[in-house]
Design an enzyme around this catalytic site. Structure first.
Site, PDB file in Angstrom:
ATOM      1  N   ARG A 120      26.864  -5.736 116.245  1.00 47.15           N
ATOM      2  CA  ARG A 120      25.960  -7.132 116.642  1.00 47.15           C
ATOM      3  C   ARG A 120      25.642  -6.722 118.314  1.00 47.15           C
ATOM      4  NH1 ARG A 120      29.908 -12.260 115.716  1.00 47.15           N
ATOM      5  NH2 ARG A 120      28.203 -13.166 116.882  1.00 47.15           N
ATOM      6  N   HIS A 121      24.497  -7.491 118.732  1.00 41.93           N
ATOM      7  CA  HIS A 121      24.343  -7.379 120.182  1.00 41.93           C
ATOM      8  C   HIS A 121      25.784  -8.059 121.040  1.00 41.93           C
ATOM      9  CE1 HIS A 121      24.204 -12.008 120.169  1.00 41.93           C
ATOM     10  NE2 HIS A 121      23.694 -11.847 118.876  1.00 41.93           N
ATOM     11  N   ASN A 140      25.708 -17.708 122.964  1.00 36.09           N
ATOM     12  CA  ASN A 140      27.179 -17.363 122.373  1.00 36.09           C
ATOM     13  C   ASN A 140      28.122 -18.139 123.100  1.00 36.09           C
ATOM     14  OD1 ASN A 140      26.680 -13.871 121.377  1.00 36.09           O
ATOM     15  ND2 ASN A 140      26.347 -15.621 120.033  1.00 36.09           N
ATOM     16  N   ARG A 180      18.421  -9.955 122.929  1.00 36.71           N
ATOM     17  CA  ARG A 180      19.808  -9.657 122.992  1.00 36.71           C
ATOM     18  C   ARG A 180      20.147  -8.517 122.355  1.00 36.71           C
ATOM     19  NH1 ARG A 180      18.676 -14.279 120.054  1.00 36.71           N
ATOM     20  NH2 ARG A 180      19.866 -14.791 118.197  1.00 36.71           N
ATOM     21  N   GLU A 209      17.571 -12.736 113.542  1.00 36.58           N
ATOM     22  CA  GLU A 209      18.663 -13.463 113.162  1.00 36.58           C
ATOM     23  C   GLU A 209      18.175 -14.504 111.956  1.00 36.58           C
ATOM     24  OE1 GLU A 209      21.514 -13.784 111.941  1.00 36.58           O
ATOM     25  OE2 GLU A 209      23.123 -14.655 113.351  1.00 36.58           O
ATOM     26  N   HIS A 269      22.171  -9.037 114.355  1.00 34.66           N
ATOM     27  CA  HIS A 269      22.818 -10.322 114.597  1.00 34.66           C
ATOM     28  C   HIS A 269      23.936 -10.468 113.561  1.00 34.66           C
ATOM     29  CE1 HIS A 269      19.651 -11.095 117.340  1.00 34.66           C
ATOM     30  NE2 HIS A 269      18.853 -10.430 116.616  1.00 34.66           N
TER      31      HIS A 269
HETATM   32  O1  F6P Z   1      26.380 -18.181 116.813  1.00 36.02           O
HETATM   33  C1  F6P Z   1      25.561 -16.993 116.610  1.00 36.02           C
HETATM   34  C2  F6P Z   1      24.805 -16.814 115.283  1.00 36.02           C
HETATM   35  O2  F6P Z   1      24.269 -15.442 115.047  1.00 36.02           O
HETATM   36  C3  F6P Z   1      23.833 -17.893 115.122  1.00 36.02           C
HETATM   37  O3  F6P Z   1      22.553 -17.517 115.874  1.00 36.02           O
HETATM   38  C4  F6P Z   1      23.619 -18.121 113.542  1.00 36.02           C
HETATM   39  O4  F6P Z   1      22.883 -19.162 113.271  1.00 36.02           O
HETATM   40  C5  F6P Z   1      25.234 -17.755 113.392  1.00 36.02           C
HETATM   41  O5  F6P Z   1      25.531 -17.042 113.916  1.00 36.02           O
HETATM   42  C6  F6P Z   1      25.134 -17.311 111.953  1.00 36.02           C
HETATM   43  O6  F6P Z   1      26.715 -17.662 111.413  1.00 36.02           O
HETATM   44  P1  F6P Z   1      27.154 -18.706 110.286  1.00 36.02           P
HETATM   45  O7  F6P Z   1      26.342 -18.365 109.336  1.00 36.02           O
HETATM   46  O8  F6P Z   1      28.385 -18.835 110.337  1.00 36.02           O
HETATM   47  O9  F6P Z   1      26.543 -20.095 110.994  1.00 36.02           O
END
Ligand code: F6P
Length: 192
Positions: free
Chosen positions: A8-9, A15, A59, A79, A144
């Site tokens: 991951r970044h 975050n 990122r 992402e 991501h």
């Molecule tokens: O919070 C970091 C992140 O990469 C968000 O940009 C993304 O929406 C999320 O995690 C994805 O994780 P989850 O599917 O558990 O919400």
């Protein structure tokens, strides 16, 4: 044998505040990870040739900045698009879009954010990436959380609809070595 490295970044400003999506820069701690990554990668890769793939977001490129290898940026590695919820925290989504919050909780793989994507959508757009990965030699992917979960599930032969629950922490280098009947995995935490 060829390997695939995943990361991951580094920790981003979003975050830190719990916001989804966006295009924020690395936090100071994320920047430390970027600076530590070349040594971590060097210890794992040795002098094998390597190409680094990132998303088009800041990122991931900031995280890969100090890696001394050729780089490619793929839009398909961006992402999961949270649509109208981009830039919100989970608490804000639960408050402003309670039905969406519940729908996602019930079926995280199929749930598609309004104006955005589902995990299923991400798996579909990753297909060209996976095909290209299968043809390449040593590749490192800096991307991501949601995207890495899908790529990880694919190589670990986990059914795609379990992707949303793969554990892919920050600041950890994952090494995958695909073998005929299974994939060998090593995780190296950066301890920062
Ligand atoms: O919070 C970091 C992140 O990469 C968000 O940009 C993304 O929406 C999320 O995690 C994805 O994780 P989850 O599917 O558990 O919400």
């Amino acid at each position: 044998r060829r390997c695939i490295w995943l990361s991951r970044h580094g920790e981003s400003e979003y975050n830190l505040t719990g916001k989804l999506g966006g295009d924020s820069s690395l936090s100071p701690r994320g920047q430390l990870y970027a600076e530590k990554l070349p040594q971590l990668v060097r210890d794992a890769v040795g002098d094998r040739p390597l190409t680094v793939w990132t998303s088009t977001l800041k990122r991931t490129q900031q995280t890969a900045k100090y890696l001394p290898y050729p780089k490619l940026h793929w839009k398909a590695l961006d992402e999961l698009d949270a649509g109208v919820c981009d830039g919100m925290t989970y608490e804000e989504i639960e408050r402003d879009f309670p039905e969406d919050f519940e729908a996602r909780d019930k079926n995280k793989y199929e749930y598609r954010y309004r104006g955005g994507e589902s995990y299923r959508d991400v798996v579909a757009r990753l297909e060209p990436i996976i095909m290209e990965l299968e043809r390449q030699e040593n590749i490192m992917i800096v991307t991501h959380q949601a995207v890495l979960r899908c790529i990880y599930a694919y190589f670990m032969n986990v059914p795609q609809d379990r992707s949303p629950w793969m554990v892919v922490p920050l600041h950890t280098l994952i090494q995958l070595e695909p073998r005929p009947y299974s994939t060998a995995e090593t995780r190296v935490p950066a301890n920062i």
